[in-house]
Design a protein around this motif. Structure first.
Motif, mmCIF file in Angstrom:
data_model
loop_
_atom_site.group_PDB
_atom_site.id
_atom_site.type_symbol
_atom_site.label_atom_id
_atom_site.label_comp_id
_atom_site.label_asym_id
_atom_site.label_seq_id
_atom_site.Cartn_x
_atom_site.Cartn_y
_atom_site.Cartn_z
ATOM 1 N N ASP A 1 19.631 -8.714 -0.035
ATOM 2 C CA ASP A 1 18.382 -9.232 0.541
ATOM 3 C C ASP A 1 17.150 -8.784 -0.230
ATOM 4 O OD1 ASP A 1 19.763 -10.496 2.574
ATOM 5 O OD2 ASP A 1 19.599 -8.791 3.961
ATOM 6 N N PHE A 2 17.353 -7.948 -1.231
ATOM 7 C CA PHE A 2 16.212 -7.427 -1.990
ATOM 8 C C PHE A 2 16.145 -8.087 -3.369
ATOM 9 C CE2 PHE A 2 17.899 -3.815 0.572
ATOM 10 C CZ PHE A 2 16.923 -3.862 1.556
ATOM 11 N N LYS A 3 14.915 -8.364 -3.786
ATOM 12 C CA LYS A 3 14.699 -8.912 -5.129
ATOM 13 C C LYS A 3 13.747 -8.003 -5.888
ATOM 14 C CE LYS A 3 13.169 -12.865 -7.856
ATOM 15 N NZ LYS A 3 12.581 -14.230 -7.857
ATOM 16 N N LEU A 4 14.182 -7.598 -7.062
ATOM 17 C CA LEU A 4 13.323 -6.831 -7.958
ATOM 18 C C LEU A 4 12.472 -7.822 -8.735
ATOM 19 C CD1 LEU A 4 12.481 -4.142 -9.270
ATOM 20 C CD2 LEU A 4 14.400 -4.430 -10.869
ATOM 21 N N GLU A 5 11.198 -7.875 -8.428
ATOM 22 C CA GLU A 5 10.307 -8.851 -9.063
ATOM 23 C C GLU A 5 9.713 -8.342 -10.364
ATOM 24 O OE1 GLU A 5 7.411 -10.149 -6.185
ATOM 25 O OE2 GLU A 5 8.770 -11.759 -5.554
ATOM 26 N N THR B 1 8.078 5.268 -13.230
ATOM 27 C CA THR B 1 8.647 3.923 -13.211
ATOM 28 C C THR B 1 8.209 3.227 -11.928
ATOM 29 O OG1 THR B 1 10.550 4.759 -14.439
ATOM 30 C CG2 THR B 1 10.754 2.569 -13.469
ATOM 31 N N ILE B 2 7.760 1.990 -12.068
ATOM 32 C CA ILE B 2 7.193 1.234 -10.951
ATOM 33 C C ILE B 2 8.043 -0.004 -10.709
ATOM 34 C CG2 ILE B 2 5.099 0.154 -10.024
ATOM 35 C CD1 ILE B 2 3.672 1.584 -12.511
ATOM 36 N N SER B 3 8.564 -0.135 -9.502
ATOM 37 C CA SER B 3 9.339 -1.317 -9.115
ATOM 38 C C SER B 3 8.593 -2.065 -8.019
ATOM 39 C CB SER B 3 10.728 -0.925 -8.589
ATOM 40 O OG SER B 3 11.519 -0.352 -9.612
ATOM 41 N N ARG B 4 8.491 -3.378 -8.182
ATOM 42 C CA ARG B 4 7.917 -4.247 -7.143
ATOM 43 C C ARG B 4 9.066 -5.032 -6.524
ATOM 44 N NH1 ARG B 4 5.401 -9.564 -6.907
ATOM 45 N NH2 ARG B 4 3.655 -9.547 -5.418
ATOM 46 N N ILE B 5 9.247 -4.869 -5.221
ATOM 47 C CA ILE B 5 10.451 -5.360 -4.555
ATOM 48 C C ILE B 5 10.061 -6.236 -3.368
ATOM 49 C CG2 ILE B 5 12.581 -4.646 -3.366
ATOM 50 C CD1 ILE B 5 11.815 -1.785 -4.791
ATOM 51 N N THR B 6 10.754 -7.342 -3.181
ATOM 52 C CA THR B 6 10.593 -8.131 -1.967
ATOM 53 C C THR B 6 11.863 -8.004 -1.128
ATOM 54 O OG1 THR B 6 11.381 -10.133 -3.098
ATOM 55 C CG2 THR B 6 9.006 -9.802 -2.990
ATOM 56 N N GLY B 7 11.683 -8.046 0.184
ATOM 57 C CA GLY B 7 12.810 -7.893 1.092
ATOM 58 C C GLY B 7 12.532 -6.812 2.110
ATOM 59 N N PRO B 8 13.394 -6.687 3.124
ATOM 60 C CA PRO B 8 13.154 -5.775 4.257
ATOM 61 C C PRO B 8 13.480 -4.318 3.940
ATOM 62 C CG PRO B 8 15.227 -6.926 4.570
ATOM 63 C CD PRO B 8 14.617 -7.495 3.311
ATOM 64 N N LEU B 9 12.821 -3.764 2.910
ATOM 65 C CA LEU B 9 13.083 -2.388 2.499
ATOM 66 C C LEU B 9 12.339 -1.423 3.424
ATOM 67 C CD1 LEU B 9 14.653 -0.852 0.335
ATOM 68 C CD2 LEU B 9 12.605 -0.888 -1.087
ATOM 69 N N THR B 10 13.005 -0.359 3.829
ATOM 70 C CA THR B 10 12.404 0.622 4.732
ATOM 71 C C THR B 10 12.528 2.026 4.163
ATOM 72 O OG1 THR B 10 14.470 1.038 5.948
ATOM 73 C CG2 THR B 10 13.073 -0.796 6.717
ATOM 74 N N GLN C 1 6.300 -8.969 2.662
ATOM 75 C CA GLN C 1 7.659 -8.545 2.319
ATOM 76 C C GLN C 1 7.704 -7.781 1.000
ATOM 77 O OE1 GLN C 1 11.201 -9.472 3.680
ATOM 78 N NE2 GLN C 1 9.824 -9.008 5.378
ATOM 79 N N THR C 2 6.542 -7.464 0.444
ATOM 80 C CA THR C 2 6.497 -6.818 -0.865
ATOM 81 C C THR C 2 6.245 -5.323 -0.726
ATOM 82 O OG1 THR C 2 5.657 -8.832 -1.914
ATOM 83 C CG2 THR C 2 5.350 -6.765 -3.100
#
Length: 464
Positions: free
Chosen positions: A380-384, A39-48, A128-129
């Motif tokens: 703060d995260f968006k699942l695109e 499963t592949i998720s593309r996420i924007t936001g300050p994920l660490t 941010q991606t």
């Protein structure tokens, strides 16, 4: 006293023998190193990495099967929850997503250690991606539950990032034995009779239709095969256009994609000759709502079956007539207990594929979870984007698609076993079926009409 008995019962479900469908997935894992769900998720936001690590620890504490491993010989396979490793998390920088996904779908599990792993691809420089790629053994998940798991992980990421109180919640109870959830008509002597009748009927239909498949471009042993992957995404406008057209034509997106796949592969089989081509399509079906009790997608498990349809492509077969024929055959199987038979005999089906590995079991295959019903915003995260695929190196000669629709966009992941189907051939087939979908969304087309592929620019735009 009741609590004691409940705990003892739950422990017996956590640590138990694998049922046949689970056994089949582990057999495939040991012999061919595939049948993983990625499963592949593309996420924007300050994920660490730190946030993801903590979130994985929380979901592992909540899901019994994420704490499981598989031990024993093939005739005595068991789930065990002791000594299971912490979910591995690799952080890969400056690596291409395509390379990572191909690596994941072609790498099996040492099931005696664990059944899940993750890769985190952090943002590049000031971007941010990021990407989160989860790989789970098919014995404990399907496409729907793996997508739901990613949503749960992002929910924990949100809480960790915002420093909210962390509570993994009540641990999920392990599912009952999968075969206890099927209808009474599929159990005992009556169930055995139903299975025998289904198998006899299926063999008769295969002899009657004699479906054709793609010729193997090259035959190699199982351990020399690998799974190829091609991704296409349709924008919101085109996705909605296809949805609207399907409603107008009184059919579904699922059956339209099946028809497009059979058109594309049928043209390759016919090789420009104007003749009838007999084809078959395996449509994978979610069983969760058909079980008793109903199983929620958050419960990890392999709860899928297959509906098998047979068709004859004639020189002027209408696209929408074919899609409606697929729907008619699928509904016939979904409306009776026959839909549970492939679920019950999947181990045997996998063993037959492994034994006769140089013969394609179907012309095309499709797994489609439809519209993904999870949030896109997590603080703060968006699942695109989110999509899934399965490692199917074992199954030569079959073009398979895994489809999701999220935030109005349809993502199609195509899998194929190389070198039985080369990457070049797969690209041609995929471009042909995408062109067919586009053309049919505007009207109708016949199977052996001359190809009218979209321009290179149009296909490049779709492939973004």
């Amino acid at each position: 006293m009741t609590t004691h008995h409940t705990s003892k019962y739950e422990n017996s479900l956590k640590n138990r023998k694998l049922v046949p469908i689970e056994q089949g997935m582990e057999i495939a894992n040991r012999y061919s190193g595939t049948y993983n769900v990625v499963t592949i998720s593309r996420i924007t936001g300050p994920l660490t990495e730190e946030i993801v690590r903590k979130a994985l620890d929380l979901v592992q504490s909540r899901h019994p099967r994420l704490n499981s491993r598989i031990v024993g010989e093939l005739d005595s396979l068991r789930f065990e929850t002791e000594e299971t490793q912490t979910i591995p998390l690799r952080v890969l920088q400056e690596r291409q997503l395509n390379d990572i996904v191909l690596e994941q779908i072609n790498s099996g599990f040492d099931s005696s250690k664990g059944l899940v792993r993750f890769v985190f691809l952090p943002p590049e420089k000031d971007a941010q991606t990021s990407y989160l790629i989860g790989t789970i053994h098919h014995a404990i998940t399907d496409g729907l539950s793996s997508i739901q798991l990613h949503s749960e992980i992002l929910t924990y990421c949100q809480k960790i990032a915002s420093r909210d109180p962390l509570n993994p919640g009540t641990s999920l109870k392990p599912l009952p034995l999968l075969y206890d959830l099927v209808p009474a008509s599929m159990k005992g002597l009556r169930g055995m009779l139903s299975i025998m009748l289904f198998v006899w009927h299926l063999r008769f239909k295969k002899l009657w239709y004699r479906p054709e498949t793609l010729s193997f471009e090259k035959c190699v042993p199982l351990d020399s095969r690998h799974c190829g992957w091609i991704r296409r995404q349709l924008d919101e406008t085109l996705t909605q256009q296809i949805v609207n057209r399907c409603k107008q034509e009184k059919t579904t997106v699922q059956t339209a994609i099946c028809a497009a796949m059979m058109f594309a592969v049928g043209k390759k089989i016919a090789m420009g000759n104007e003749r009838d081509v007999r084809v078959s399509c395996h449509s994978y079906v979610d069983l969760r709502r058909r079980l008793s009790p109903v199983v929620h997608p958050e419960n990890l498990g392999v709860l899928v079956s297959a509906a098998i349809s047979f068709h004859t492509l004639k020189p002027r077969t209408s696209f929408w007539n074919l899609a409606r024929d697929v729907r008619k055959q699928l509904e016939s199987q979904l409306n009776n207990s026959d839909i549970f038979v492939p679920f019950l005999i999947l181990k045997t089906m996998i063993e037959l594929i492994l034994k006769d590995c140089d013969r394609a079991p179907a012309t095309v295959a499709l797994t489609n979870v439809g519209r993904v019903n999870i949030p896109s915003i997590y603080g703060d995260f968006k699942l695109e984007e989110i999509s899934y695929l399965a490692g199917l190196a074992t199954v030569g000669g079959v073009l398979t698609a895994a489809v999701t629709t999220f935030e109005g966009k349809m993502t199609l992941n195509f899998m194929f076993s190389e070198p039985s189907i080369s990457g070049e051939t797969a690209e041609i087939l995929v471009d042909s079926l995408i062109s067919c979908l586009i053309e049919s969304s505007k009207g109708d087309c016949a199977w052996q009409n001359p190809d009218t592929p979209k321009s290179t620019d149009e296909l490049a735009e779709i492939a973004k």
